[in-house]
Design a protein around this motif. Structure first.
Motif, PDB file in Angstrom:
ATOM      1  N   SER A 178     -21.241 -58.048  70.155  1.00  0.00           N
ATOM      2  CA  SER A 178     -21.360 -57.202  71.145  1.00  0.00           C
ATOM      3  C   SER A 178     -20.497 -56.156  71.211  1.00  0.00           C
ATOM      4  O   SER A 178     -19.460 -56.129  70.746  1.00  0.00           O
ATOM      5  CB  SER A 178     -21.461 -57.966  72.456  1.00  0.00           C
ATOM      6  N   GLY A 179     -20.720 -54.960  71.922  1.00  0.00           N
ATOM      7  CA  GLY A 179     -19.807 -53.962  72.133  1.00  0.00           C
ATOM      8  C   GLY A 179     -19.854 -52.661  71.229  1.00  0.00           C
ATOM      9  O   GLY A 179     -19.196 -51.843  71.615  1.00  0.00           O
ATOM     10  N   LEU A 211     -25.257 -42.090  68.629  1.00  0.00           N
ATOM     11  CA  LEU A 211     -24.745 -43.504  68.968  1.00  0.00           C
ATOM     12  C   LEU A 211     -24.445 -44.430  68.061  1.00  0.00           C
ATOM     13  O   LEU A 211     -23.567 -45.455  68.497  1.00  0.00           O
ATOM     14  CB  LEU A 211     -25.700 -44.103  70.025  1.00  0.00           C
ATOM     15  N   LEU A 212     -24.664 -44.394  66.834  1.00  0.00           N
ATOM     16  CA  LEU A 212     -24.397 -45.263  65.814  1.00  0.00           C
ATOM     17  C   LEU A 212     -22.652 -45.508  65.805  1.00  0.00           C
ATOM     18  O   LEU A 212     -22.111 -44.617  65.649  1.00  0.00           O
ATOM     19  CB  LEU A 212     -24.942 -44.762  64.436  1.00  0.00           C
ATOM     20  N   ASP A 213     -22.488 -46.703  65.848  1.00  0.00           N
ATOM     21  CA  ASP A 213     -21.189 -47.113  65.681  1.00  0.00           C
ATOM     22  C   ASP A 213     -20.141 -46.700  66.952  1.00  0.00           C
ATOM     23  O   ASP A 213     -19.001 -47.005  66.852  1.00  0.00           O
ATOM     24  CB  ASP A 213     -20.623 -46.483  64.459  1.00  0.00           C
ATOM     25  N   ALA A 214     -21.004 -46.329  68.287  1.00  0.00           N
ATOM     26  CA  ALA A 214     -20.054 -46.072  69.430  1.00  0.00           C
ATOM     27  C   ALA A 214     -19.812 -47.581  69.840  1.00  0.00           C
ATOM     28  O   ALA A 214     -20.427 -48.467  69.738  1.00  0.00           O
ATOM     29  CB  ALA A 214     -20.997 -45.347  70.272  1.00  0.00           C
ATOM     30  N   GLU A 260     -17.796 -45.450  75.225  1.00  0.00           N
ATOM     31  CA  GLU A 260     -17.606 -44.144  74.388  1.00  0.00           C
ATOM     32  C   GLU A 260     -18.773 -43.172  75.116  1.00  0.00           C
ATOM     33  O   GLU A 260     -19.784 -43.575  75.023  1.00  0.00           O
ATOM     34  CB  GLU A 260     -17.557 -44.443  73.146  1.00  0.00           C
ATOM     35  N   THR A 261     -18.396 -41.859  75.038  1.00  0.00           N
ATOM     36  CA  THR A 261     -19.368 -40.958  75.326  1.00  0.00           C
ATOM     37  C   THR A 261     -19.497 -40.058  73.957  1.00  0.00           C
ATOM     38  O   THR A 261     -18.535 -39.738  73.257  1.00  0.00           O
ATOM     39  CB  THR A 261     -18.778 -39.915  76.293  1.00  0.00           C
ATOM     40  N   ARG A 262     -20.810 -39.676  73.696  1.00  0.00           N
ATOM     41  CA  ARG A 262     -21.183 -39.214  72.467  1.00  0.00           C
ATOM     42  C   ARG A 262     -22.046 -37.905  72.956  1.00  0.00           C
ATOM     43  O   ARG A 262     -22.664 -37.943  74.090  1.00  0.00           O
ATOM     44  CB  ARG A 262     -21.943 -39.891  71.329  1.00  0.00           C
TER      45      ARG A 262
END
Length: 162
Positions: free
Chosen positions: A83-84, A131-134, A138-140
């Protein structure tokens, strides 16, 4: 020059799609026989069976090509267990900049199948790529179709539990 899209698939989805491809390829002679049988009925201009069989063959061949390409570029992996972090196969909860409500969706390909009421966003979509690997919190930022940009915060990422 076209960039090859890699498609993430679970082993189950890969096996299911490979089975569909094998079945379609195995049915090629059946379709060819339908066309030949219809062709022998005479005038092709007024032969609905012939045209229907040709149409069916075209649809079969298009799906075969689609599946071959999809499976050729597929990256097979297990649904994430951590998760996370936003990974293909994760259920993501996000909040868009300026909104109070959150949105939840599955980060996966459409070929993974429908999952009830859960929306599916592709990892290769602008939102999915952003969002991948965020990590949670975290804001993208990603580009909108109209050329603007949108900020999105990953609130939660958890493995999809089928």
């Amino acid at each position: 020059m076209s960039e090859t899209q890699v498609t993430w698939l679970t082993q189950d989805a890969y096996d299911r799609l490979k089975g569909e491809l094998d079945e379609l390829v195995a049915n090629r002679p059946v379709i060819a026989k339908k066309i030949n049988d219809a062709r022998e009925e005479g005038d092709l201009r007024e032969n609905g069976g012939y045209h229907a069989a040709r149409e069916e063959q075209g649809q079969f061949e298009a799906r075969i090509r689609q599946l071959q390409e999809l499976l050729r570029t597929a990256k097979v992996g297990d649904v994430p267990t951590e998760s996370g972090v936003a990974r293909p196969g994760s259920v993501l909860t996000v909040r868009y900049d300026g909104e109070d409500e959150t949105e939840q969706f599955l980060l996966a390909t459409r070929e993974e199948g429908a999952h009830g009421d859960l929306e599916v966003y592709s990892p290769s979509s602008p939102l999915g790529q952003a969002l991948l690997d965020a990590k949670e919190g975290e804001t993208r930022e990603y580009e909108l179709p109209n050329g603007g940009t949108m900020k999105v915060t990953l609130v939660k990422a958890e493995p999809f539990a089928g």
